[in-house]
Design a protein around this motif. Structure first.
Motif, PDB file in Angstrom:
ATOM      1  N   GLU A 170       0.539   3.701  -3.328  1.00  0.00           N
ATOM      2  CA  GLU A 170      -0.097   4.896  -2.954  1.00  0.00           C
ATOM      3  C   GLU A 170       0.649   5.889  -2.455  1.00  0.00           C
ATOM      4  OE1 GLU A 170      -3.288   5.153  -3.558  1.00  0.00           O
ATOM      5  OE2 GLU A 170      -3.524   2.933  -4.000  1.00  0.00           O
TER       6      GLU A 170
ATOM      7  N   LEU B  27       2.691   6.140   0.185  1.00  0.00           N
ATOM      8  CA  LEU B  27       2.482   6.607   1.628  1.00  0.00           C
ATOM      9  C   LEU B  27       3.933   6.496   2.372  1.00  0.00           C
ATOM     10  CD1 LEU B  27      -0.538   4.207   2.625  1.00  0.00           C
ATOM     11  CD2 LEU B  27      -0.419   6.607   1.601  1.00  0.00           C
TER      12      LEU B  27
ATOM     13  N   GLN C 188       0.716  -1.170  -0.102  1.00  0.00           N
ATOM     14  CA  GLN C 188      -0.061  -0.182   0.036  1.00  0.00           C
ATOM     15  C   GLN C 188       0.841   1.215  -0.108  1.00  0.00           C
ATOM     16  OE1 GLN C 188      -3.300   0.127  -0.373  1.00  0.00           O
ATOM     17  NE2 GLN C 188      -3.611  -2.028  -0.693  1.00  0.00           N
ATOM     18  N   CYS C 189       2.069   1.253   0.692  1.00  0.00           N
ATOM     19  CA  CYS C 189       2.765   2.445   0.889  1.00  0.00           C
ATOM     20  C   CYS C 189       3.496   2.643  -0.619  1.00  0.00           C
ATOM     21  CB  CYS C 189       3.961   2.316   1.832  1.00  0.00           C
ATOM     22  SG  CYS C 189       3.335   2.197   3.480  1.00  0.00           S
TER      23      CYS C 189
ATOM     24  N   ASP D 237      -1.076   7.687   7.870  1.00  0.00           N
ATOM     25  CA  ASP D 237      -0.257   8.603   7.044  1.00  0.00           C
ATOM     26  C   ASP D 237      -0.180   9.754   6.869  1.00  0.00           C
ATOM     27  OD1 ASP D 237       1.925   8.659   4.623  1.00  0.00           O
ATOM     28  OD2 ASP D 237       0.321   9.545   3.624  1.00  0.00           O
TER      29      ASP D 237
ATOM     30  N   VAL E 224      -7.151  -0.674   5.616  1.00  0.00           N
ATOM     31  CA  VAL E 224      -6.487   0.503   4.603  1.00  0.00           C
ATOM     32  C   VAL E 224      -6.938   1.885   5.142  1.00  0.00           C
ATOM     33  CG1 VAL E 224      -6.813   1.105   2.329  1.00  0.00           C
ATOM     34  CG2 VAL E 224      -6.530  -1.194   2.686  1.00  0.00           C
ATOM     35  N   GLU E 225      -8.228   1.900   5.538  1.00  0.00           N
ATOM     36  CA  GLU E 225      -8.804   3.146   6.019  1.00  0.00           C
ATOM     37  C   GLU E 225      -7.701   3.777   7.150  1.00  0.00           C
ATOM     38  OE1 GLU E 225     -12.531   3.298   7.223  1.00  0.00           O
ATOM     39  OE2 GLU E 225     -13.387   2.243   5.683  1.00  0.00           O
TER      40      GLU E 225
ATOM     41  N   TYR F  54      -4.297   4.630   5.723  1.00  0.00           N
ATOM     42  CA  TYR F  54      -4.372   6.072   4.904  1.00  0.00           C
ATOM     43  C   TYR F  54      -4.452   7.080   6.047  1.00  0.00           C
ATOM     44  CZ  TYR F  54      -5.282   3.506   0.448  1.00  0.00           C
ATOM     45  OH  TYR F  54      -5.308   2.725  -0.637  1.00  0.00           O
ATOM     46  N   GLU F  55      -5.209   7.155   6.849  1.00  0.00           N
ATOM     47  CA  GLU F  55      -5.284   8.292   7.834  1.00  0.00           C
ATOM     48  C   GLU F  55      -4.182   8.247   8.701  1.00  0.00           C
ATOM     49  OE1 GLU F  55      -9.161   7.879  10.172  1.00  0.00           O
ATOM     50  OE2 GLU F  55     -10.105   7.183   8.099  1.00  0.00           O
TER      51      GLU F  55
END
Length: 793
Positions: free
Chosen positions: A472, A474, A468-469, A514, A507-508, A511-512
């Protein structure tokens, strides 16, 4: 009571950050691998591997478990191993115009075929007029004219020889062959005819009729010559046209000789052009009036029959398609026939046949959402029919056919694997009530909501975060942040030994977290950022919880956390707001007295309870009868209610709580209001596990904190729920400092001892409970009620 207290180390299960090999996700291997769904993945791959009719796949599971994204990825993996599907064209059916033909060919060939046909028709449109206006053609035509003119003249001469005998002569005119009377061997003029007497006219007519009867055969021979002339001219034109077609269309037939359907179409086209060669000739421009359907429009309309509808173009595709149809209406799936309005009439042709997503996915895979396709009955029935017959048929279902001309396009063979994604409930409905579904969707891939908390799975989640990092952009996550994510995953799964498979919720948080790290100017995401992301997410959604807490603090909603009361107890329930779940304490009260009604559930009486809650209350009567009233009839009326509850109640997690209050009322012994209870009970008095244990404990803790912690507060939970504990650090600190306690019990007897501080009591050898125990006092009261009842009877 110490033996019932849950040990501190059992209240949460921390993740060891050292399980991760590197200090941040920057150095961890990034992977999008689906974690903990081995059973579902095996079923999915197995279903995609079977190339047999009926082995389509239903993917079940909750939203967020990866069922959509990974179904697509696995289908894509299989699609990459298969070659690209055929191109399909719809062409005019020269033998049955209302039934357009479907022609399949290798991928990429459709575009070439369409261009070839367009070029041939264009070339033919140039060559036919040239040929029919060439000098050679004119010479041949003139020769035919001359030959037939000589034949006709010869017959006419013979006819005139006959006519001389009757003083007549025959002349060829625009109106045909006419007989003209002679006067002095010259044709009579109109003036001479007008000057004839009536008798002369009658005599002339009589002679003319006799001559015409004898001239009939001669006239017929002349007409036959004219017919032969027209026929030979037509044959000459067709021969010249056919020569042009042979030069162009036969070359095309040779090019596509491996495709019988194309060759058949081209031969039919050749025969049709020969019949309609005049449509290729130029019209006289002066015959057209702007805005009115005249020859040019009719010609353009007619010429559409020679166009190719490149229906499915797979040019440039190297493998099989995977289509996700998000709006599976009937026409989106099966395509449609479009219409145009011409002077109030709806018209169509084979060029207006449009494909659907089934055509796009033909030769590959299509992914549909169960709920979406079931909302359109025509689409669902059509899909089953297409899978069963293995062909896609395009037809309009709106009733448009009644007021317009319509087509019946030839169906296209269907080679497809259908993947339907839905929940377990829809699967059961379809399986039980739709016989076709059982036959056509023989494979079920069930995505679980949790997985085992193994070191391997923990590391895989670390790789998932690293992916994910990377994808996206991050910030990297350190070991502490990854450990916090693992702990939050167990919290979502409600089990110390499990991890959630709802990756969308993780995942939520990723993201938050980060974003919070960015706001704090940190280059690496830490545990603090994870905790802040979780806290802020809860804060955004806990308005209702805070309003309830405020009402409890002001005693608008009466919840007591001090003192002791008979027949009153604090029960625990959960309120699910979607993105946020919290525990809510509720006061439960019980009144008991003599009567025959048994246990009265006030919520049920006013229709505010669900069936599971009603079942839990009815179990209480079974418990009382089995434990206390084997030797005498149970003569009891007990009224049970959730105080200040104004909405529906369901679930059986308060059944043990209600039983404690019932025993308290019967025994006349008070219950500690500082201890809240959750857990269901069976008829034998065994405590059964419940859901939402963390939220229930934390919910009561927050209320106790508002009213002031004294060290006597606590919660009783089922023994089996210990492994579900993933409590917040604040609650654990309160337990550690002795300000809050968490008890676990296996039976009602254990729970009543904690709540009253009095022994429950066991049966002795005589079958009696020891004096002064709760069970003794309950049995004594029930016997008393029974005796009173007998006296009244």
């Amino acid at each position: 009571m110490e033996k019932y207290i849950v040990p501190l180390e059992k209240l949460n299960k921390k993740c060891d950050p050292e399980l991760f090999e590197h200090s941040t996700t920057e150095d961890l291997p990034a992977s999008r691998e689906l974690i903990g769904q081995d059973r579902a993945m095996e079923a999915l791959k197995y279903g995609l591997s079977i190339r047999r009719k009926g082995y389509n796949i239903y993917v079940s599971g909750l939203t967020g478990t990866g069922r959509n994204s990974y179904s697509y990825l696995v289908a894509k993996e299989f699609a990459d191993k298969r070659k690209a599907p055929k191109d399909w064209c719809y062409v005019f059916n020269f033998k049955r115009p209302k039934f357009p033909k479907a022609i399949g060919m290798d991928g990429g060939q459709g575009k070439i075929f369409k261009k070839d046909v367009e070029k041939v028709i264009k070339d033919i449109g140039i060559e036919i007029p040239k040929t029919l206006t060439s000098k050679e053609y004119e010479n041949n035509k003139n020769l035919i004219y001359t030959t037939h003119q000589n034949k006709a003249q010869k017959i006419l001469n013979e006819l005139n020889d006959l006519a001389k005998q009757y003083n007549f002569v025959f002349r060829q005119t625009e109106r045909g062959i006419l007989s003209i009377p002679l006067k002095e061997s010259k044709p009579m003029t109109d003036e001479e005819l007008d000057n004839l007497s009536q008798e002369e006219i009658e005599e002339l007519m009589k002679t003319s009729n006799e001559l015409n009867q004898k001239a009939f055969d001669y006239v017929k021979r002349v007409k036959d010559v004219e017919k032969d002339l027209i026929k030979e001219i037509k044959n000459l034109k067709e021969e010249n046209v056919l020569q042009v077609l042979n030069n162009y269309i036969d070359t095309l037939i040779e090019r596509y000789e491996d495709n019988d359907r194309i060759c058949e179409y081209l031969n039919d086209m050749k025969a049709d052009i020969v019949k309609n060669y005049d449509m290729f000739m130029k019209e006289d421009e002066k015959n057209y009036l702007e805005g009115i359907l005249l020859p040019r429009d009719r010609k353009e309309d007619f010429m559409k029959r020679y166009q190719v509808n490149l229906f499915m173009d797979n040019n440039g595709k190297s493998n099989a398609p995977v289509i996700r149809e998000m709006n599976p209406t009937y026409y989106n799936l099966f395509g449609k026939i479009e219409y145009v309005n011409e002077f109030g009439a709806l018209k169509t042709d084979h060029m207006k046949i449009r494909p659907g997503s089934l055509h796009e996915a033909n030769g590959g895979y299509i992914i549909l959402q169960a709920r979406d396709i079931l909302q359109s009955s025509h689409a669902w029935e059509g899909l089953k029919r297409a899978i069963t017959t293995e062909e896609i048929r395009i037809e309009n279902i709106t009733g448009l056919n009644v007021i317009s001309e319509t087509l019946r396009p030839e169906p296209i063979p269907l080679d497809i694997k259908v993947i339907i994604i839905g929940d377990y409930f829809l699967y059961q409905l379809l399986y039980n009530y739709d016989d076709d579904f059982r036959k056509l969707f023989k494979i079920r891939a069930d995505f679980d909501i949790e997985m085992d908390k193994t070191e391997d799975n923990i590391r895989k989640i670390g790789s998932f975060v690293a992916y994910q990092c990377k994808e996206e952009g991050l910030k990297p996550f350190d070991k502490g942040a990854l450990a916090a994510i693992i702990e939050h995953s167990s919290r979502i799964a409600e089990n110390q030994n499990k991890l959630t498979a709802k990756f969308n919720e993780l995942v939520e948080i990723i993201y938050e977290a980060d974003l919070w790290a960015d706001m704090e100017n940190r280059q690496v995401v830490t545990r603090e950022d994870i905790d802040m992301a979780i806290y802020k997410k809860n804060y955004r959604n806990n308005t209702y919880e805070e309003k309830l807490a405020e009402l409890i603090e002001k005693d608008v909603i009466m919840i007591e956390t001090e003192g002791e009361k008979i027949g009153e107890i604090n029960g625990l329930s959960v309120i699910d707001l979607g993105q946020y779940i919290f525990g809510r304490p509720s006061k439960i009260t019980v009144n008991t007295f003599v009567g025959k009604e048994g246990i009265i559930n006030i919520e049920r009486e006013v229709e505010q309870s669900g069936s599971i809650y009603d079942k839990g209350v009815l179990i209480l009567g079974g418990y009382l009868g089995e434990k206390f009233a084997k030797d005498f009839p149970l003569s009891l009326t007990a009224s049970i209610t959730f105080e200040q509850s104004y909405s529906g109640i369901d679930g059986d997690s308060a059944s043990s709580t209600e039983l404690y209050a019932l025993l308290s009322s019967l025994a006349g012994k008070p219950i500690k209001q500082s201890i809240a209870v959750t857990g269901s009970v069976n008829q034998k008095g065994m405590i059964q596990p419940i859901g939402g244990v963390n939220e229930k404990i934390e919910g009561f803790y927050k209320i106790c904190k508002l009213k002031g912690l004294t060290g006597n507060e606590g919660v009783i939970i089922p023994y089996q729920n210990i492994e579900n504990l993933m409590l917040e650090d604040e609650v654990i600190e309160a337990v550690k400092s002795g300000k809050f306690k968490i008890y676990r019990v296996k039976t009602i007897d254990e729970g009543i001892e904690i709540l009253t501080g009095i022994k429950a009591g066991k049966l002795d050898e005589k079958g009696q409970y020891e004096k002064g125990a709760i069970n003794y006092l309950v049995q004594k009261k029930l016997k008393y009620y029974s005796d009173i009842s007998k006296e009244y009877e």
